[in-house]
Write an enzyme that holds these catalytic residues in place. Structure first.
Site, PDB file in Angstrom:
ATOM      1  N   HIS A 250      26.762   2.285  -4.253  1.00 19.09           N
ATOM      2  CA  HIS A 250      26.304   1.244  -3.350  1.00 19.09           C
ATOM      3  C   HIS A 250      27.141   1.215  -2.076  1.00 19.09           C
ATOM      4  O   HIS A 250      28.304   1.603  -2.058  1.00 19.09           O
ATOM      5  CB  HIS A 250      26.383  -0.121  -4.024  1.00 19.09           C
ATOM      6  CG  HIS A 250      25.411  -0.294  -5.134  1.00 19.09           C
ATOM      7  ND1 HIS A 250      25.678  -1.056  -6.247  1.00 19.09           N
ATOM      8  CD2 HIS A 250      24.166   0.203  -5.330  1.00 19.09           C
ATOM      9  CE1 HIS A 250      24.642  -1.027  -7.059  1.00 19.09           C
ATOM     10  NE2 HIS A 250      23.717  -0.271  -6.526  1.00 19.09           N
TER      11      HIS A 250
ATOM     12  N   TYR B  77      19.809  -2.988 -16.667  1.00 19.96           N
ATOM     13  CA  TYR B  77      18.908  -2.541 -17.723  1.00 19.96           C
ATOM     14  C   TYR B  77      19.688  -2.204 -18.998  1.00 19.96           C
ATOM     15  O   TYR B  77      19.240  -2.493 -20.111  1.00 19.96           O
ATOM     16  CB  TYR B  77      18.106  -1.308 -17.293  1.00 19.96           C
ATOM     17  CG  TYR B  77      17.609  -1.338 -15.870  1.00 19.96           C
ATOM     18  CD1 TYR B  77      17.222  -2.533 -15.260  1.00 19.96           C
ATOM     19  CD2 TYR B  77      17.517  -0.169 -15.120  1.00 19.96           C
ATOM     20  CE1 TYR B  77      16.772  -2.559 -13.952  1.00 19.96           C
ATOM     21  CE2 TYR B  77      17.061  -0.189 -13.811  1.00 19.96           C
ATOM     22  CZ  TYR B  77      16.701  -1.374 -13.227  1.00 19.96           C
ATOM     23  OH  TYR B  77      16.261  -1.397 -11.935  1.00 19.96           O
TER      24      TYR B  77
ATOM     25  N   ILE C 123      13.897  -5.299  -2.130  1.00 18.94           N
ATOM     26  CA  ILE C 123      14.248  -4.141  -2.948  1.00 18.94           C
ATOM     27  C   ILE C 123      14.839  -3.018  -2.108  1.00 18.94           C
ATOM     28  O   ILE C 123      15.657  -2.228  -2.579  1.00 18.94           O
ATOM     29  CB  ILE C 123      13.004  -3.628  -3.708  1.00 18.94           C
ATOM     30  CG1 ILE C 123      12.342  -4.780  -4.492  1.00 18.94           C
ATOM     31  CG2 ILE C 123      13.370  -2.481  -4.648  1.00 18.94           C
ATOM     32  CD1 ILE C 123      13.242  -5.456  -5.491  1.00 18.94           C
ATOM     33  N   THR C 124      14.467  -2.932  -0.853  1.00 17.30           N
ATOM     34  CA  THR C 124      14.798  -1.811   0.032  1.00 17.30           C
ATOM     35  C   THR C 124      16.293  -1.513   0.075  1.00 17.30           C
ATOM     36  O   THR C 124      17.118  -2.408   0.222  1.00 17.30           O
ATOM     37  CB  THR C 124      14.307  -2.109   1.452  1.00 17.30           C
ATOM     38  OG1 THR C 124      12.930  -2.459   1.405  1.00 17.30           O
ATOM     39  CG2 THR C 124      14.494  -0.903   2.362  1.00 17.30           C
ATOM     40  N   GLU C 125      16.620  -0.217  -0.022  1.00 16.96           N
ATOM     41  CA  GLU C 125      17.991   0.268   0.109  1.00 16.96           C
ATOM     42  C   GLU C 125      18.182   0.859   1.493  1.00 16.96           C
ATOM     43  O   GLU C 125      17.251   1.383   2.098  1.00 16.96           O
ATOM     44  CB  GLU C 125      18.251   1.336  -0.961  1.00 16.96           C
ATOM     45  CG  GLU C 125      19.651   1.913  -0.949  1.00 16.96           C
ATOM     46  CD  GLU C 125      19.884   2.919  -2.058  1.00 16.96           C
ATOM     47  OE1 GLU C 125      21.016   3.430  -2.163  1.00 16.96           O
ATOM     48  OE2 GLU C 125      18.929   3.206  -2.812  1.00 16.96           O
TER      49      GLU C 125
ATOM     50  N   THR D  23       0.811  -1.226   0.000  1.00 19.79           N
ATOM     51  CA  THR D  23       0.000   0.000   0.000  1.00 19.79           C
ATOM     52  C   THR D  23       0.841   1.272   0.000  1.00 19.79           C
ATOM     53  O   THR D  23       0.288   2.363  -0.073  1.00 19.79           O
ATOM     54  CB  THR D  23      -0.940   0.016   1.222  1.00 19.79           C
ATOM     55  OG1 THR D  23      -0.154  -0.060   2.417  1.00 19.79           O
ATOM     56  CG2 THR D  23      -1.914  -1.148   1.178  1.00 19.79           C
ATOM     57  N   GLY D  24       2.171   1.154   0.096  1.00 19.26           N
ATOM     58  CA  GLY D  24       3.029   2.328  -0.020  1.00 19.26           C
ATOM     59  C   GLY D  24       3.193   2.743  -1.470  1.00 19.26           C
ATOM     60  O   GLY D  24       2.803   2.028  -2.398  1.00 19.26           O
ATOM     61  N   HIS D  25       3.793   3.897  -1.686  1.00 22.21           N
ATOM     62  CA  HIS D  25       3.928   4.431  -3.051  1.00 22.21           C
ATOM     63  C   HIS D  25       4.717   3.480  -3.948  1.00 22.21           C
ATOM     64  O   HIS D  25       4.281   3.151  -5.058  1.00 22.21           O
ATOM     65  CB  HIS D  25       4.609   5.802  -3.023  1.00 22.21           C
ATOM     66  CG  HIS D  25       4.886   6.345  -4.388  1.00 22.21           C
ATOM     67  ND1 HIS D  25       3.885   6.778  -5.237  1.00 22.21           N
ATOM     68  CD2 HIS D  25       6.055   6.503  -5.074  1.00 22.21           C
ATOM     69  CE1 HIS D  25       4.413   7.189  -6.375  1.00 22.21           C
ATOM     70  NE2 HIS D  25       5.727   7.024  -6.306  1.00 22.21           N
TER      71      HIS D  25
ATOM     72  N   GLU E 241      31.330  -4.737  -9.609  1.00 20.35           N
ATOM     73  CA  GLU E 241      31.760  -3.372  -9.308  1.00 20.35           C
ATOM     74  C   GLU E 241      32.833  -3.439  -8.231  1.00 20.35           C
ATOM     75  O   GLU E 241      33.085  -4.498  -7.638  1.00 20.35           O
ATOM     76  CB  GLU E 241      30.582  -2.518  -8.852  1.00 20.35           C
ATOM     77  CG  GLU E 241      29.950  -2.961  -7.552  1.00 20.35           C
ATOM     78  CD  GLU E 241      28.700  -2.176  -7.185  1.00 20.35           C
ATOM     79  OE1 GLU E 241      28.185  -1.432  -8.032  1.00 20.35           O
ATOM     80  OE2 GLU E 241      28.240  -2.329  -6.037  1.00 20.35           O
TER      81      GLU E 241
END
Length: 306
Positions: free
Chosen positions: A261, A175, A106-108, A17-19, A223
């Protein structure tokens, strides 16, 4: 064989329900992912409606108080986590204890100690975590009735099913290489995340691609920082039968300065792009200096494979 998760596997979204959860759930639904529920204790008993998101029909996604309730009601096998960093540990632990077998975080900005705890707990329970701080996972299908799985924020519709696998520490470079090699297509594209501790390593991703009969070659994007690329190279030298090409971000990075990162930092002269490039090339893996050159190396590989 499917990679990491079966096509059409039931998926829940923690933080639906968050953005971010709302936005990316709509996109995952349109990509064909079988989203069957969401979790938010404060919104339990409600539903989120996504107009024309499931095969042109409205998708009505129920919201549950806990992962255990969601799994009992839906049979969910995977969860995608879109919750703020301070709540992420609790969300992941809840998913593990509920019996969710794949958790894409997904959270950073999750504290490293929290990630370490969650990864260790997941390993004890036989659960795979992808991430944190990652773009997620997309598996491709050439069957319109069984469209594959999109878990996270990787754009769908830019590539088709094909013979390549891709694993990356970087979302943006994921991507870019998907686009650069779109003429071939992919079995799966996986962003493992760029934090110092992650649930699925580059090496573990290579193991999955090696075991998959439909994956014929692999793109690996690393990286600066850590030794994940060197460990992957050592394993590939002993066990990998499929060609790999690689790209390492950060050739110009100054020592001691974090580059994007949390794990992208050269410390004590170790973890440099040069070190990683040398380790990979020592076992026969070509390393591009740019994404474009990396894509060209893969085209050369594919030409040899016929």
């Amino acid at each position: 064989m499917t990679l990491f998760i079966d096509h059409n596997a039931p998926v829940i979204v923690q933080g639906i329900t968050g953005h971010q959860g709302m936005t990316h759930t709509a996109r995952m639904l349109r990509a064909g992912t079988n989203i069957v529920g969401g979790v938010n204790p404060r919104k339990a008993g409600t539903e989120v409606v996504y107009p024309a998101a499931r095969g042109g029909e409205d998708a009505h996604i129920p919201v549950y108080a806990t992962c255990a309730e969601a799994r009992a009601a839906t049979g969910a096998q995977a969860s995608v986590v879109f919750v703020p960093p301070r709540f992420a540990k609790g969300a992941v632990v809840e998913a593990i204890e509920a019996g969710i077998s794949l958790i894409v975080v997904i959270t950073e900005g999750i504290p490293v100690a929290d990630t370490a705890y969650c990864v260790a707990l997941a390993q004890r329970h036989g659960v795979r975590i992808i991430g944190p701080n990652c773009p997620g996972l997309i598996t491709l299908s050439d069957d319109p009735a069984n469209p594959g799985v999109n878990l996270g924020i990787i754009p769908d519709g830019i590539v088709r099913r094909g013979p390549l696998g891709l694993v990356s520490k970087s979302g943006t470079l994921t991507y870019q290489l998907m686009g650069e090699l779109s003429e071939y297509g992919f079995t799966a594209c996986l962003g493992v995340g760029g934090d110092p501790i992650v649930g699925t390593t580059l090496l573990e991703a290579l193991q999955q691609f090696e075991a998959d009969p439909d994956t014929k070659a692999v793109v690996m994007i690393g990286e600066i920082g850590g030794s994940a690329e060197q460990e992957a190279a050592a394993w590939a030298h002993e066990h990998m039968t499929k060609p790999i090409v690689a790209y390492i971000a950060g050739f110009t990075a100054p020592e001691g300065k974090q580059m994007g990162h949390a794990g992208a930092i050269v410390s004590g002269g170790k973890g440099t792009a040069k070190d990683k490039k040398e380790a990979l090339e020592a076992v026969g893996i070509k390393v591009g200096r740019t994404p474009g050159q990396t894509a060209q190396y893969m085209r050369e590989v594919m030409a040899k494979l016929g």
